[in-house]
Structure formats: C-alpha cells, structure tokens
Design an enzyme around this catalytic site. Structure first.
Site, PDB file in Angstrom:
ATOM      1  N   ARG A   1      42.549   3.803  20.270  1.00  0.00           N
ATOM      2  CA  ARG A   1      43.740   2.960  20.500  1.00  0.00           C
ATOM      3  C   ARG A   1      43.326   1.487  20.616  1.00  0.00           C
ATOM      4  O   ARG A   1      43.956   0.600  20.085  1.00  0.00           O
ATOM      5  CB  ARG A   1      44.477   3.333  21.796  1.00  0.00           C
ATOM      6  CG  ARG A   1      44.826   4.792  22.015  1.00  0.00           C
ATOM      7  CD  ARG A   1      46.147   5.143  21.380  1.00  0.00           C
ATOM      8  NE  ARG A   1      46.061   5.245  19.929  1.00  0.00           N
ATOM      9  CZ  ARG A   1      45.459   6.239  19.258  1.00  0.00           C
ATOM     10  NH1 ARG A   1      44.872   7.226  19.897  1.00  0.00           N
ATOM     11  NH2 ARG A   1      45.442   6.252  17.946  1.00  0.00           N
TER      12      ARG A   1
ATOM     13  N   ASN B   1      54.341  -0.199  27.420  1.00  0.00           N
ATOM     14  CA  ASN B   1      53.219  -0.255  26.477  1.00  0.00           C
ATOM     15  C   ASN B   1      51.943  -0.717  27.167  1.00  0.00           C
ATOM     16  O   ASN B   1      51.975  -1.555  28.065  1.00  0.00           O
ATOM     17  CB  ASN B   1      53.553  -1.193  25.320  1.00  0.00           C
ATOM     18  CG  ASN B   1      54.750  -0.699  24.538  1.00  0.00           C
ATOM     19  OD1 ASN B   1      55.135   0.463  24.679  1.00  0.00           O
ATOM     20  ND2 ASN B   1      55.344  -1.560  23.736  1.00  0.00           N
ATOM     21  N   VAL B   2      50.824  -0.185  26.654  1.00  0.00           N
ATOM     22  CA  VAL B   2      49.540  -0.583  27.212  1.00  0.00           C
ATOM     23  C   VAL B   2      48.869  -1.644  26.333  1.00  0.00           C
ATOM     24  O   VAL B   2      47.775  -2.098  26.640  1.00  0.00           O
ATOM     25  CB  VAL B   2      48.628   0.654  27.430  1.00  0.00           C
ATOM     26  CG1 VAL B   2      49.247   1.584  28.464  1.00  0.00           C
ATOM     27  CG2 VAL B   2      48.382   1.418  26.122  1.00  0.00           C
ATOM     28  N   ASP B   3      49.543  -2.028  25.247  1.00  0.00           N
ATOM     29  CA  ASP B   3      48.991  -3.112  24.423  1.00  0.00           C
ATOM     30  C   ASP B   3      49.311  -4.461  25.078  1.00  0.00           C
ATOM     31  O   ASP B   3      50.049  -4.530  26.057  1.00  0.00           O
ATOM     32  CB  ASP B   3      49.546  -3.037  22.976  1.00  0.00           C
ATOM     33  CG  ASP B   3      51.052  -3.277  22.886  1.00  0.00           C
ATOM     34  OD1 ASP B   3      51.519  -4.318  23.400  1.00  0.00           O
ATOM     35  OD2 ASP B   3      51.768  -2.439  22.302  1.00  0.00           O
TER      36      ASP B   3
ATOM     37  N   HIS C   1      52.618   1.223  32.687  1.00  0.00           N
ATOM     38  CA  HIS C   1      51.706   2.338  32.403  1.00  0.00           C
ATOM     39  C   HIS C   1      50.257   1.900  32.192  1.00  0.00           C
ATOM     40  O   HIS C   1      49.486   2.619  31.571  1.00  0.00           O
ATOM     41  CB  HIS C   1      52.208   3.120  31.177  1.00  0.00           C
ATOM     42  CG  HIS C   1      53.511   3.821  31.424  1.00  0.00           C
ATOM     43  ND1 HIS C   1      54.326   4.291  30.431  1.00  0.00           N
ATOM     44  CD2 HIS C   1      54.145   4.124  32.597  1.00  0.00           C
ATOM     45  CE1 HIS C   1      55.402   4.861  30.971  1.00  0.00           C
ATOM     46  NE2 HIS C   1      55.325   4.759  32.278  1.00  0.00           N
TER      47      HIS C   1
ATOM     48  N   SER D   1      62.140   5.959  23.770  1.00  0.00           N
ATOM     49  CA  SER D   1      62.962   7.166  23.723  1.00  0.00           C
ATOM     50  C   SER D   1      63.565   7.473  25.084  1.00  0.00           C
ATOM     51  O   SER D   1      64.379   8.380  25.201  1.00  0.00           O
ATOM     52  CB  SER D   1      62.110   8.348  23.252  1.00  0.00           C
ATOM     53  OG  SER D   1      61.047   8.556  24.165  1.00  0.00           O
TER      54      SER D   1
HETATM   55  N1  APR Z   1      61.796  -0.595  16.296  1.00  0.00           N
HETATM   56  C1  APR Z   1      62.421  -0.149  17.421  1.00  0.00           C
HETATM   57  N2  APR Z   1      62.314   1.105  17.853  1.00  0.00           N
HETATM   58  C2  APR Z   1      61.551   1.950  17.142  1.00  0.00           C
HETATM   59  C3  APR Z   1      60.866   1.558  15.974  1.00  0.00           C
HETATM   60  C4  APR Z   1      61.018   0.228  15.550  1.00  0.00           C
HETATM   61  N3  APR Z   1      60.425  -0.246  14.449  1.00  0.00           N
HETATM   62  N4  APR Z   1      60.178   2.633  15.504  1.00  0.00           N
HETATM   63  C5  APR Z   1      60.422   3.645  16.356  1.00  0.00           C
HETATM   64  N5  APR Z   1      61.247   3.248  17.346  1.00  0.00           N
HETATM   65  C6  APR Z   1      61.765   3.980  18.505  1.00  0.00           C
HETATM   66  C7  APR Z   1      61.947   5.464  18.298  1.00  0.00           C
HETATM   67  O1  APR Z   1      63.229   5.715  17.733  1.00  0.00           O
HETATM   68  C8  APR Z   1      61.844   5.987  19.730  1.00  0.00           C
HETATM   69  O2  APR Z   1      63.108   6.009  20.370  1.00  0.00           O
HETATM   70  O3  APR Z   1      60.813   3.863  19.530  1.00  0.00           O
HETATM   71  C9  APR Z   1      60.946   4.955  20.425  1.00  0.00           C
HETATM   72  C10 APR Z   1      59.566   5.457  20.749  1.00  0.00           C
HETATM   73  O4  APR Z   1      59.652   6.474  21.699  1.00  0.00           O
HETATM   74  P1  APR Z   1      58.323   7.147  22.295  1.00  0.00           P
HETATM   75  O5  APR Z   1      57.392   7.474  21.180  1.00  0.00           O
HETATM   76  O6  APR Z   1      58.749   8.251  23.180  1.00  0.00           O
HETATM   77  O7  APR Z   1      57.646   5.946  23.124  1.00  0.00           O
HETATM   78  P2  APR Z   1      57.978   5.451  24.593  1.00  0.00           P
HETATM   79  O8  APR Z   1      59.415   5.637  24.905  1.00  0.00           O
HETATM   80  O9  APR Z   1      57.409   4.097  24.714  1.00  0.00           O
HETATM   81  O10 APR Z   1      57.132   6.448  25.455  1.00  0.00           O
HETATM   82  C11 APR Z   1      57.120   6.299  26.844  1.00  0.00           C
HETATM   83  O11 APR Z   1      55.466   7.999  27.008  1.00  0.00           O
HETATM   84  O12 APR Z   1      53.527   9.106  26.450  1.00  0.00           O
HETATM   85  C12 APR Z   1      54.067   8.148  27.205  1.00  0.00           C
HETATM   86  O13 APR Z   1      52.874   6.611  28.400  1.00  0.00           O
HETATM   87  C13 APR Z   1      53.444   6.783  27.133  1.00  0.00           C
HETATM   88  O14 APR Z   1      54.463   4.659  27.671  1.00  0.00           O
HETATM   89  C14 APR Z   1      54.604   5.857  26.925  1.00  0.00           C
HETATM   90  C15 APR Z   1      55.783   6.680  27.411  1.00  0.00           C
END
Ligand code: APR
Length: 227
Positions: free
Chosen positions: A56, A87-89, A104, A172
């Site tokens: 990562r 986000n961790v970035d 996180h 999500s």
């Molecule tokens: N622009 C905006 N949203 C987007 C894009 C984009 N280009 N591409 C994807 N998405 C949306 C997806 O539709 C989804 O709803 O980003 C969301 C990503 O969801 P996850 O993969 O579940 O990520 P996140 O919600 O950040 O996860 C939360 O889960 O595993 C842990 O610690 C990790 O911080 C993370 C936490």
C-alpha cells in the site's frame, strides 16, 4: 465563518490509482480482513501484514492528489473546513488541506507494539521484521485494525455536531463507528453525498445525492458552495 465538515473514504482516492476496499476488484476481494487488518492476523503472521501495508505504501509514493482532493482545499477561502478521513493515505495533506483528522491511522507512520504513544514517521515504503521502537519492541503499521478502538472518534463526533454543511465523499458507510458520524450532524445542516453508487441515507432530512465520481462531483459542488 460557516463550518464545513467532510467525511471521506477510499472512493476519493480511487482516481489517484489507490484501490477501494469493497468495490469489485477492491482490496477485500484479494485479501482477507482477518489476515491483514486485525491484531490476531498480526499475531499469526506479522510478515503477511507487513507485506500488505508495504505494498500500500509503495503505491502511495507514486500516487498524486486528484481533482477532488484539490477542490476541497479551495473551500478554505470561504469556510472553516474540517476533513475527517477514513483513508490512511496523505493525499488530503499533499493537496494542501489544513485540517485533516485520520480516523483509521496513517500509512506513512509506524508505532510501537508495547506503547501506542510511540509513533514514528517511516522513511520510504518498507517496514521490516526486526525494525524496533526505542523500547525494543517490533514496530507495527500505525493503522486502526478491525476490533481495535478508534481513538479519534469522539473528536470527530464533536466536529460533526458543529457542521453547518456536511459532505460525504467516496465511502460505502459500511464501517462503524465512522459511518455513525452522520448521526451527529444537526438536522439544520445541509448534507451532500458524492459517490457514483450512493443510494440514500436513512433518517437524513436534508440530503443531496451526487451520483458522480469524486473527481467530477467534488469540484462542481465546491464551485456552487463558493458562489
Ligand atoms: N469517486 C467517489 N466514490 C467512489 C469512486 C470515485 N471515483 N470509486 C468508488 N467510489 C465509492 C464506492 O461506490 C464505495 O461506496 O467509494 C466507496 C468505497 O467504499 P469502501 O471500499 O467500503 O471504502 P471505505 O468506505 O472508505 O471503507 C471504510 O473500511 O476496510 C476498512 O479501514 C478501511 O477505512 C476503510 C473502511
């Protein structure tokens, strides 16, 4: 000055080339959460965990902030802006946002396994077995794993309570307690949700859903709010 609080997730960094977790092709399709993002996984196979976060980190070193990260910086011209990111970035910081709270953890930091207060900046991408803190214990990624407390959550909830405008981008909303932050937002605040796949949020009165990618939806919302 009105306060804008912004909750971001992996989706805001997707257009910078960093994978999300739960989309198709996302990180949790290739890796098991219990192997790489829990303390038990770390105890069972620390090398596997280090490999996952080293990968990562390597990707992050070549990633750049995108139009969405950059647009949020412009909001500071007119508003008191607080970003809360899952986000961790470090793409919000590199874009130039001045107030970023990481719920996180942070990929570029590592910490002691015996003392949570001993946190260090890592040079480069690689954390190795045998890299130790000043008390002699193995260093681990500075990441909040599943099942671990989220130390920044009460501060984040305070920020959410103060919001005049609350913007959610690219998450999500599957992971608590982060997802629960929207419950702290006052009913009087306007709320926006930018995500190409978003459907709606139960119980939120003043919500506008923007079904766009962050790189498109964020700059145009920022333009509107600055008008
Ligand atoms: N622009 C905006 N949203 C987007 C894009 C984009 N280009 N591409 C994807 N998405 C949306 C997806 O539709 C989804 O709803 O980003 C969301 C990503 O969801 P996850 O993969 O579940 O990520 P996140 O919600 O950040 O996860 C939360 O889960 O595993 C842990 O610690 C990790 O911080 C993370 C936490």
């Amino acid at each position: 000055m009105k306060k804008i609080v912004i909750l971001t997730g992996a989706g805001i960094s997707a257009e910078s080339g960093l994978k999300t977790f739960r989309d198709s092709g996302g990180l949790w399709e290739e890796h098991r959460i219990e192997d790489v993002a829990t303390f038990d996984g770390w105890r069972r196979n620390p090398q596997m965990v280090l490999n996952f976060y080293n990968e990562r980190r390597k990707q992050l070193l070549t990633a750049q902030p995108n139009a969405a990260h950059k647009a949020l910086v412009r909001l500071e011209q007119k508003f008191d802006v607080q970003i809360i990111t899952q986000n961790v970035d470090d793409l919000h910081e590199r874009a130039g946002s001045s107030k970023v709270l990481h719920l996180h953890g942070e990929l570029k930091k590592v910490r002691s396994t015996v003392d949570d207060n001993l946190v260090y900046e890592l040079n480069g991408w690689e954390l190795k077995m045998g890299d130790k803190c000043e008390k002699g214990s193995q260093l681990r990624p500075h990441i909040v794993w599943f099942g671990e407390p989220v130390p920044m959550i009460s501060l984040a909830a305070k920020f959410a309570e103060q919001a005049d405008i609350f913007i959610v981008i690219g998450t999500s909303l599957n992971v608590y307690p982060a997802a629960g932050l929207i419950e702290y937002v006052p009913d009087s605040a306007s709320m926006f949700l930018i995500d190409p796949n978003a459907h709606g949020l139960p119980f939120v009165k003043r919500l506008e859903i923007i079904n766009e990618k962050a790189g498109i939806g964020t700059p145009s919302l920022v333009d509107r709010l600055l008008q």
